[in-house]
Design a protein around this motif. Structure first.
Motif, PDB file in Angstrom:
ATOM      1  N   TRP A 108     -13.219 -54.872  16.848  1.00 52.83           N
ATOM      2  CA  TRP A 108     -12.337 -55.387  16.338  1.00 52.83           C
ATOM      3  C   TRP A 108     -12.182 -56.754  16.587  1.00 52.83           C
ATOM      4  N   HIS A 109     -12.108 -57.510  15.270  1.00 47.77           N
ATOM      5  CA  HIS A 109     -12.166 -58.974  14.970  1.00 47.77           C
ATOM      6  C   HIS A 109     -10.511 -59.051  15.067  1.00 47.77           C
ATOM      7  N   ARG A 144     -10.502 -49.085  21.753  1.00 47.43           N
ATOM      8  CA  ARG A 144     -10.799 -47.677  21.138  1.00 47.43           C
ATOM      9  C   ARG A 144     -10.098 -47.197  19.830  1.00 47.43           C
ATOM     10  N   ASP A 145      -9.046 -47.908  19.590  1.00 45.68           N
ATOM     11  CA  ASP A 145      -8.492 -48.300  18.126  1.00 45.68           C
ATOM     12  C   ASP A 145      -7.379 -49.377  18.116  1.00 45.68           C
ATOM     13  N   LEU A 146      -7.336 -49.360  16.445  1.00 41.04           N
ATOM     14  CA  LEU A 146      -6.290 -50.373  16.172  1.00 41.04           C
ATOM     15  C   LEU A 146      -5.518 -50.910  17.105  1.00 41.04           C
ATOM     16  N   HIS A 147      -4.528 -49.586  17.298  1.00 34.28           N
ATOM     17  CA  HIS A 147      -3.444 -49.814  18.694  1.00 34.28           C
ATOM     18  C   HIS A 147      -4.114 -50.555  19.744  1.00 34.28           C
ATOM     19  N   ASP A 148      -4.625 -49.751  20.126  1.00 37.24           N
ATOM     20  CA  ASP A 148      -5.555 -50.911  21.832  1.00 37.24           C
ATOM     21  C   ASP A 148      -5.625 -51.914  21.451  1.00 37.24           C
ATOM     22  N   ALA A 149      -6.438 -52.673  20.411  1.00 33.78           N
ATOM     23  CA  ALA A 149      -7.106 -53.684  19.873  1.00 33.78           C
ATOM     24  C   ALA A 149      -4.996 -54.267  19.804  1.00 33.78           C
ATOM     25  N   ALA A 150      -4.110 -54.245  18.774  1.00 33.06           N
ATOM     26  CA  ALA A 150      -3.382 -55.124  18.751  1.00 33.06           C
ATOM     27  C   ALA A 150      -2.052 -55.320  19.768  1.00 33.06           C
ATOM     28  N   ALA A 151      -1.622 -54.328  20.796  1.00 29.09           N
ATOM     29  CA  ALA A 151      -1.496 -54.386  21.759  1.00 29.09           C
ATOM     30  C   ALA A 151      -2.215 -55.191  22.727  1.00 29.09           C
ATOM     31  N   VAL A 152      -3.447 -54.911  22.871  1.00 27.67           N
ATOM     32  CA  VAL A 152      -4.043 -56.690  23.816  1.00 27.67           C
ATOM     33  C   VAL A 152      -4.035 -57.878  23.029  1.00 27.67           C
ATOM     34  N   VAL A 183      -5.796 -57.878  12.790  1.00 24.78           N
ATOM     35  CA  VAL A 183      -7.051 -56.935  13.404  1.00 24.78           C
ATOM     36  C   VAL A 183      -7.892 -56.653  11.928  1.00 24.78           C
ATOM     37  N   ILE A 184      -8.569 -56.361  12.076  1.00 29.20           N
ATOM     38  CA  ILE A 184      -9.863 -55.973  11.227  1.00 29.20           C
ATOM     39  C   ILE A 184     -10.975 -55.541  12.111  1.00 29.20           C
TER      40      ILE A 184
END
Length: 167
Positions: free
Chosen positions: A59-60, A108-116, A140-141
């Protein structure tokens, strides 16, 4: 307790590639490569997590922070320390009252990437001596969308030059 990958042979049985490929000290290792255009999200790829079989993706992340004016030297030093501590950061741009950090995150998904991403600034504020700014923007894309935007000529320009730079 040691966890083994499904289908992996127990240690010492000769079933692992490591056990079968003993090298002498100083002997070069054989390198492997990935074919151009390979799908990195296929099961069994480097991005597949072993624990639950869930697939991980790239995810970028673009994180924007802002706050009270801080001397430019302090902002730069903090961002350089953050980049040193976490070499996954691609590029940072800064001014005396705001900054933008861009990097790739594996999740794993956008939610995890955004949380980090939302924890990044706060968790490293002390260790990197970052300004006490707040997060004011987050994008997050997925990798495909990022490359599609670049190909179509809109969206964020490629993160070059890499490093910490003033606006």
């Amino acid at each position: 307790m040691r966890r083994a990958r499904p289908g992996a042979a127990p240690r010492g049985t000769g079933g692992s590639a490591i056990a079968r490929t003993r090298r002498a000290v100083g002997e070069p290792r054989a390198l492997t490569s990935v074919d151009a255009g390979a799908d990195y999200n296929e099961p069994g790829s480097a991005e597949a997590t072993e624990a639950d079989g869930a697939m991980s993706r790239l995810w970028h992340i673009t994180l924007c922070v802002s706050g009270a004016e801080t001397p430019l030297q302090e902002v730069r030093r903090g961002l350089e320390q953050l980049a040193h501590d976490h070499p996954f950061l691609l590029t940072s741009r800064y001014a005396n009252d705001h900054a933008e950090i861009r990097y790739w995150e594996e999740a794993r998904d956008l939610h995890d990437a955004a949380a980090v991403a939302l924890r990044l600034w706060g968790e490293h504020r002390s260790s990197a001596k970052l300004p006490p700014w707040e997060i004011v923007g987050l994008e997050v894309i997925d990798r495909e969308t990022y490359h599609q935007r670049i190909a179509e000529g809109y969206g964020p320009p490629p993160a070059a030059p890499v490093g910490v730079h003033p606006y």
